[in-house]
Motif scaffolding. Structure first.
Motif, PDB file in Angstrom:
ATOM      1  N   HIS A 223      33.331  38.837  24.058  1.00  0.00           N
ATOM      2  CA  HIS A 223      34.502  39.478  24.588  1.00  0.00           C
ATOM      3  C   HIS A 223      34.289  40.535  25.494  1.00  0.00           C
ATOM      4  CE1 HIS A 223      36.894  37.820  20.775  1.00  0.00           C
ATOM      5  NE2 HIS A 223      36.123  37.287  20.847  1.00  0.00           N
TER       6      HIS A 223
ATOM      7  N   ASN B 204      43.651  29.139  24.525  1.00  0.00           N
ATOM      8  CA  ASN B 204      43.340  29.641  23.093  1.00  0.00           C
ATOM      9  C   ASN B 204      43.918  28.642  22.119  1.00  0.00           C
ATOM     10  OD1 ASN B 204      41.815  31.113  21.240  1.00  0.00           O
ATOM     11  ND2 ASN B 204      43.086  33.059  21.673  1.00  0.00           N
ATOM     12  N   ASP B 205      43.199  28.419  21.258  1.00  0.00           N
ATOM     13  CA  ASP B 205      43.896  27.600  19.905  1.00  0.00           C
ATOM     14  C   ASP B 205      43.107  28.196  18.795  1.00  0.00           C
ATOM     15  OD1 ASP B 205      44.920  25.607  18.125  1.00  0.00           O
ATOM     16  OD2 ASP B 205      44.109  24.044  19.721  1.00  0.00           O
ATOM     17  N   GLN B 206      43.888  28.586  17.640  1.00  0.00           N
ATOM     18  CA  GLN B 206      43.127  28.879  16.363  1.00  0.00           C
ATOM     19  C   GLN B 206      42.821  27.739  15.651  1.00  0.00           C
ATOM     20  OE1 GLN B 206      42.759  32.067  15.934  1.00  0.00           O
ATOM     21  NE2 GLN B 206      43.825  32.454  17.528  1.00  0.00           N
TER      22      GLN B 206
ATOM     23  N   ALA C 146      35.040  45.345  17.508  1.00  0.00           N
ATOM     24  CA  ALA C 146      35.820  45.012  16.420  1.00  0.00           C
ATOM     25  C   ALA C 146      34.936  43.961  15.645  1.00  0.00           C
ATOM     26  CB  ALA C 146      37.079  44.874  16.279  1.00  0.00           C
TER      27      ALA C 146
ATOM     28  N   ARG D 161      42.782  34.945  31.296  1.00  0.00           N
ATOM     29  CA  ARG D 161      44.145  34.742  31.105  1.00  0.00           C
ATOM     30  C   ARG D 161      44.951  34.787  32.367  1.00  0.00           C
ATOM     31  NH1 ARG D 161      47.508  38.073  26.801  1.00  0.00           N
ATOM     32  NH2 ARG D 161      49.704  37.218  27.244  1.00  0.00           N
TER      33      ARG D 161
ATOM     34  N   THR E 200      37.973  38.741  29.530  1.00  0.00           N
ATOM     35  CA  THR E 200      39.478  38.451  28.821  1.00  0.00           C
ATOM     36  C   THR E 200      40.338  38.609  29.649  1.00  0.00           C
ATOM     37  OG1 THR E 200      38.223  39.611  26.968  1.00  0.00           O
ATOM     38  CG2 THR E 200      40.583  39.672  26.948  1.00  0.00           C
TER      39      THR E 200
ATOM     40  N   GLU F  65      34.737  30.104  14.563  1.00  0.00           N
ATOM     41  CA  GLU F  65      34.354  29.772  15.639  1.00  0.00           C
ATOM     42  C   GLU F  65      33.344  28.789  15.683  1.00  0.00           C
ATOM     43  OE1 GLU F  65      35.064  31.969  19.210  1.00  0.00           O
ATOM     44  OE2 GLU F  65      36.574  33.291  18.106  1.00  0.00           O
TER      45      GLU F  65
ATOM     46  N   ALA G 272      41.175  31.455  27.416  1.00  0.00           N
ATOM     47  CA  ALA G 272      42.315  32.236  28.168  1.00  0.00           C
ATOM     48  C   ALA G 272      42.462  33.401  26.928  1.00  0.00           C
ATOM     49  CB  ALA G 272      43.602  31.420  28.288  1.00  0.00           C
ATOM     50  N   GLY G 273      42.476  34.487  27.560  1.00  0.00           N
ATOM     51  CA  GLY G 273      42.958  35.658  26.752  1.00  0.00           C
ATOM     52  C   GLY G 273      42.079  36.143  25.595  1.00  0.00           C
ATOM     53  N   HIS G 274      40.663  35.254  25.520  1.00  0.00           N
ATOM     54  CA  HIS G 274      40.049  35.422  24.442  1.00  0.00           C
ATOM     55  C   HIS G 274      38.452  35.845  24.870  1.00  0.00           C
ATOM     56  CE1 HIS G 274      38.556  33.186  20.466  1.00  0.00           C
ATOM     57  NE2 HIS G 274      37.761  33.906  21.142  1.00  0.00           N
TER      58      HIS G 274
END
Lengths: 208, 208, 208, 208
Positions: free
Chosen positions: A101, A146-148, A33, A110, A106, A80, A173-175
């Protein structure tokens, strides 16, 4: 190794390395994606970097920009970009960076987030990384939350990595995974090695 | 079958067999990050062997060397060359050897390391190996500990295999699989059969 | 539907169907190490059938023979020819048969061997089979024990299947799947549907 | 966004989008055995839609029909056409719809059927969907029971979705996934994102 040891590259040479990494990852399903991003250092001040939203499986030079390592953000830079550029600023021996990813990266990033690292040890393929000469090696792969706010996350990553040496990659994490090398070719080799080791670990944890 | 039964091959013929094995394994993800190595016996004294560091997925003849079975180490030989050459010295019926890093081989080799072998029995695909005529067959695939001293590991392997007959392959713990055949074509067939059997076993162990 | 409804095929037409099935299965990894076999009925007395030892991924007409459904065994017939030919003799509506070794079929066939069948129910993809119009369908896929005497196994299979109607395929324990259709195209469709359903079931059983 | 914002497409343009979605899904194994269907809105009254029984991996324009969003059923329309057309009628911002049968969607849709939804949260790839700007997002993906009366199922789906906003897709229990976007390109991106998220979730649930 200092960055003076890495020969400077023209934009088009660096872009070819970015494209090679992106297509390699795309063919393996590691950038679903339009996710993922890739860069190659040109010199001490610039890097070629995937533009935001580019389809990595079919990347061509129009989807690569020239970004300043310490300058203002390029208008087409991926959100990023700071995670790439801060690495180039901190580590002169890094010539190419891949962010992918994969499923294993992934899930495990996490699962082990609270520990703050994923320990991988004892596998022969650890020798794929520079300076590793035996499977009797312990990798504590750092995991950051994770952090936006990617400027803030880049600062946290550099703080965490300053205590880890040698370091060949880290997880968000989770990313997903960040991994690098002195050249695009070696970054691809390290990408493959990390994915293999993490997939092996995923099976290993499921079996115990 | 003695090696006198295996026809001698010119280097370029043997190299074609090496390339066929390497590309077959590369296309299936069994040689990540330039790992794995492949060889084809030329005669009683020499074998064509992958050079160190070659990318197996895109191997061509420039990545294949001629190694002496009992002579001094070739400067471009892979560190694992002794594991190939000791097999050729010990078993005249072996004409081609493949070493791969599949996920199933890597996980199971370590899971069963303490037992010293992995038992596989009752599967129809065991018949892919020469001389096996029924699924009611027990394979105790030897597992040796990993060791960066490959001369020492080769000696241990040959000692272990001298008690196992017939033997079609063995595992190195946390590392991967060695498998062989009288020709490169049959070594490919045995590679595929081992990967299938080990992947089946991985699921089977996870389900019980 | 009686076999009179299936139009007779020339050998070369039937062989094209055999090749299409074999390459389809080969590309998906379902015929490892020259395993698997495929056939297409020509008429009431003959079928085109893969020869023993052929590489299914690269099959061409030289790897296909014409076998008599009720006559003496063809010298190049696969050892499993009786399992194909007995089906053609018993079921005139069958025009094409595929035998594959997928991971899911191999693992589940052995896991449920004692029960003698594998129950699959409630999945939409059951509708891929002729006459199935709702997911609220129960398939009890017969599982027969493996046997190297394929004449004896074929007789057992036909006895078992005579009580199962409709029947679209069966499993041999630790061995693989037999599946069929009125044409090679439909046998391919049923092969894909069975592999999907069995892979789904493998995950489902692992999760419960 | 109202449908007036989506530019009208000629049939052949819309059909190209349908073909691109179908081949993308076919190459990934998400439409086994001629399952799955795909559509692209042409305007407020018509959509291009896969015909019943078409092989999605090799789809060309002959396997695409023009269906009326609110008119009588096209004779070659798939049985699942109402599930596409009701979405176009209800949501003017939808320009393309994909229905796929991936393993993860099939297994999880049934595992969580009783809950009526599958919760996915905390993964970076949630940001692949429009309007999602952080991984700190909760998706409760609706799960509806499977039903062979697709007019009735479409009515139930629209009732369920009217309470879910924003909504990017839903699951049918034991059956598969519906996912959409404003264009075929974005529907492909969302298909990839859902498959990645659901596969990640399948591993995650297996590990906890």
């Amino acid at each position: 190794m200092s960055s003076e040891m890495l020969p400077p590259l023209e934009f088009s040479e660096a872009a070819q390395g970015v494209i090679a990494m992106a297509r390699h990852a795309g063919a393996r399903g590691w950038v679903p994606a339009t996710s993922g991003n890739f860069s190659v250092r040109m010199n001490d001040t610039s890097a070629a970097l995937t533009a935001t939203g580019a389809n990595k499986e079919q990347l061509d030079e129009s989807g690569v920009i020239e970004a300043l390592i310490a300058g203002p953000r390029h208008p087409r830079a991926s959100a990023e970009a700071p995670l790439h550029l801060a690495r180039y600023a901190a580590a002169p021996e890094i010539g190419a960076i891949a962010h992918i990813h994969s499923i294993a990266a992934t899930v495990l990033s996490r699962r082990h987030e609270k520990a703050g690292f994923l320990r991988i040890e004892g596998w022969e393929l650890l020798k794929a990384f520079p300076g590793v000469t035996t499977h009797e090696t312990v990798f504590d792969i750092p995991i950051v939350p994770n952090d936006q706010d990617t400027d803030r996350m880049a600062a946290l990553v550099e703080e965490r990595l300053s205590n880890v040496s040698p370091c060949h990659g880290y997880l968000i994490a989770g990313h997903g995974l960040y991994v690098w090398g002195d050249t695009a070719t070696n970054a691809i080799r390290h990408m493959d090695a990390f994915d293999f080791l993490l997939t092996t670990e995923l099976h290993w944890e499921g079996m115990r």
